[in-house]
Scaffold this motif. Structure first.
Motif, short mmCIF file in Angstrom:
data_model
loop_
_atom_site.label_atom_id
_atom_site.label_comp_id
_atom_site.label_asym_id
_atom_site.label_seq_id
_atom_site.Cartn_x
_atom_site.Cartn_y
_atom_site.Cartn_z
N PHE A 1 -3.16 -13.67 21.88
CA PHE A 1 -4.42 -13.94 22.56
C PHE A 1 -5.59 -13.75 21.60
O PHE A 1 -6.53 -14.56 21.55
CB PHE A 1 -4.59 -13.02 23.78
N GLY A 2 -5.55 -12.66 20.84
CA GLY A 2 -6.63 -12.39 19.89
C GLY A 2 -6.74 -13.49 18.84
O GLY A 2 -7.85 -13.93 18.51
N SER A 3 -5.61 -13.95 18.33
CA SER A 3 -5.63 -15.02 17.32
C SER A 3 -6.15 -16.32 17.92
O SER A 3 -6.86 -17.09 17.25
CB SER A 3 -4.22 -15.22 16.76
N ALA A 4 -5.79 -16.59 19.17
CA ALA A 4 -6.29 -17.80 19.83
C ALA A 4 -7.80 -17.77 19.97
O ALA A 4 -8.50 -18.78 19.77
CB ALA A 4 -5.63 -17.97 21.19
N GLY B 1 -4.01 -6.48 18.76
CA GLY B 1 -2.93 -5.89 19.54
C GLY B 1 -3.28 -4.50 20.03
O GLY B 1 -2.90 -4.11 21.14
N LEU B 2 -4.02 -3.74 19.22
CA LEU B 2 -4.42 -2.39 19.63
C LEU B 2 -5.33 -2.43 20.85
O LEU B 2 -5.21 -1.61 21.76
CB LEU B 2 -5.13 -1.69 18.48
N TYR B 3 -6.22 -3.40 20.88
CA TYR B 3 -7.10 -3.51 22.04
C TYR B 3 -6.33 -3.99 23.27
O TYR B 3 -6.72 -3.67 24.40
CB TYR B 3 -8.29 -4.42 21.72
N GLY B 4 -5.27 -4.74 23.06
CA GLY B 4 -4.41 -5.10 24.18
C GLY B 4 -3.72 -3.87 24.76
O GLY B 4 -3.62 -3.71 25.98
N LEU B 5 -3.26 -2.98 23.87
CA LEU B 5 -2.65 -1.73 24.33
C LEU B 5 -3.69 -0.85 25.01
O LEU B 5 -3.37 -0.13 25.96
CB LEU B 5 -2.02 -0.99 23.15
N ALA C 1 -6.20 -1.90 26.80
CA ALA C 1 -6.33 -2.43 28.16
C ALA C 1 -5.13 -2.05 29.02
O ALA C 1 -5.27 -1.69 30.19
CB ALA C 1 -6.49 -3.95 28.12
N ALA C 2 -3.93 -2.12 28.43
CA ALA C 2 -2.72 -1.79 29.17
C ALA C 2 -2.71 -0.33 29.59
O ALA C 2 -2.30 0.01 30.70
CB ALA C 2 -1.49 -2.10 28.31
N PHE C 3 -3.17 0.54 28.69
CA PHE C 3 -3.19 1.96 29.04
C PHE C 3 -4.23 2.24 30.12
O PHE C 3 -4.04 3.11 30.97
CB PHE C 3 -3.46 2.80 27.80
N VAL D 1 -8.37 -8.94 26.62
CA VAL D 1 -8.13 -9.82 27.77
C VAL D 1 -6.64 -10.07 27.96
O VAL D 1 -6.11 -9.98 29.07
CB VAL D 1 -8.88 -11.16 27.60
N GLY D 2 -5.94 -10.38 26.86
CA GLY D 2 -4.50 -10.62 26.96
C GLY D 2 -3.75 -9.40 27.44
O GLY D 2 -2.88 -9.49 28.32
#
Length: 419
Positions: free
Chosen positions: A266-269, A286-290, A292-294, A334-335
């Motif tokens: 998502f970040g690369s897109a 990916g860290l920001y995705g984690l 959000a997940a946390f 967001v992802g």
């Protein structure tokens, strides 16, 4: 303290499950006249409630009981009914939804089939002659059992190193070391900054020109593992370790990796659609995705309110450094948010989960359609010197076939470009 026979029998039952069935106490501030036990590895009953109250209290207290059960099973990532055992000789007339009611006394177990699941359960509760004396004995036995477990090797390291995260960190470290070696090998091709950028592209960094011209969309993923600056590597690895320590344990390796890789893509897109012909690298998307997940997991289970977890949670913010892509951070967040909600198991979130699944599909479709549109594939600037340096590096590494392929594709792309 005046102890009753049921007080002692409740502890006898708890001792049986802890010593013979590998359960652990679950501490709850609001629990009264009851004991909650957990064993996430038990195939049928990972959560057990022991109570000395009458069965009728379950009907009036059902909302509270199910709320606690929901929180624990979310923590265990298990979808299961609650085993609710009462110290009583009452007959179980009606069962409650999501709760398996059982009564037990020194004489009987209301559900004899339960002894097949828990051998010896029918002898766990014994008649009491002197409640105070027996209470002192059973509390000493429980204290000794807890002390032995606290001294076991497993208890000394409750947070084992996150294996998947350590592998990912190892990959990042190997690629960084390769970047150091290649930067030294090709130091005569240009200035240090130019060589570092070309080495990053060589090792899989995101470079829009190669993505558009040579259709190398795999760089959307591989760029996350490329770091050519030691400080950037250390900051990202520190954040990845802290998030991995939490997320692998709480979400499971499979969900953890799905969220991480999905967030990276998502970040690369977002970088592809929101930035020009740039070079990007690092796992911060990916860290920001984690992150959000946390947040989602912490809200769902309320564990985010624990100070120790809040501290580790905040360490992820150090990846927000000058010079890194804010588009990758936002896209990764967001992802991670969408994917983590879809992966939740909270029954009360069923409708939210369905709506989020639709939103995730729409987001993927939208990003895919935008990616193939001509205006998104236009290059605002071209860097033929960088391209030539990457090709020269490839040929020096005896990868002529790949270098020739890139040269051909980039010539075709630049000839058709409006620049």
């Amino acid at each position: 303290m005046n102890c009753t026979e049921k007080d002692v029998q409740l502890l006898q039952l708890a001792y049986y499950f802890i010593s013979d069935c590998q359960y652990q106490f679950i501490s709850l501030r609001e629990a009264q006249d009851e004991i909650w036990l957990g064993n996430p590895k038990h195939p049928e009953y990972p959560v057990i409630r022991l109570s000395q109250t009458r069965l009728s209290t379950v009907f009036f207290d059902k909302t509270r009981i199910l709320k606690i059960h929901q929180s624990i099973r979310n923590l265990f990532r298990r979808n299961c009914d609650l085993l609710d055992i009462h110290i009583s000789d009452e007959a179980v007339q009606d069962q409650e939804e999501q709760i398996d009611l059982v009564t037990i006394s020194p004489q009987t177990v209301s559900d004899p089939q339960l002894t097949a699941v828990f051998p010896g359960l029918d002898h766990a509760v014994q008649p009491i002659q002197d409640p105070q004396q027996e209470y002192n004995k059973i509390t000493q036995k429980l204290a000794e059992l807890q002390r032995q477990r606290a001294q076991s090797p497993q208890a000394k390291s409750p947070l084992a190193p996150p294996k998947a995260t350590m592998i990912l960190m190892g990959i990042c470290l190997v690629i960084y070391l390769l970047s150091v070696v290649f930067s030294w090998m090709f130091r005569e091709l240009g200035g240090s900054g130019e060589v570092s950028v070309s080495v990053a592209i060589l090792l899989g960094g995101y470079y829009k020109a190669f993505v558009v011209g040579a259709h190398e969309y795999w760089r959307w993923l591989t760029s996350a593992f490329v770091h050519v600056d030691l400080w950037h590597l250390l900051m990202n690895m520190m954040a990845l370790y802290n998030m991995g320590m939490l997320c692998e344990k709480l979400m499971g390796v499979r969900n953890y990796l799905i969220i991480l890789f999905g967030s990276i893509l998502f970040g690369s897109a977002f970088v592809f659609l929101g930035s020009g012909n740039v070079v990007a690298m690092g796992i911060s998307g990916g860290l920001y995705g984690l992150l959000a997940a946390f947040l989602v997991y912490g809200i769902q289970t309320r564990i985010l309110f624990q100070p120790q977890l809040r501290t580790q949670f905040l360490l992820i913010l150090i990846s927000l450094m000058p010079g890194v892509s804010l588009a990758a951070h936002f896209g990764g967040f967001v992802g991670g948010l969408l994917i983590s909600v879809v992966l939740t198991r909270n029954d009360s979130w069923a409708q939210l989960r369905k709506n989020t699944m639709v939103a995730l599909c729409v987001a993927v479709a939208f990003l895919g359609l935008k990616t193939v549109q001509p205006q998104a594939r236009e290059l605002d600037t071209i860097y033929p010197g960088t391209d030539r340096m990457v090709v020269e590096m490839l040929k020096d590494l005896h990868l002529d076939f790949y270098g020739d392929h890139l040269s051909k594709k980039m010539v075709e792309t630049y000839v058709g470009s409006s620049l």
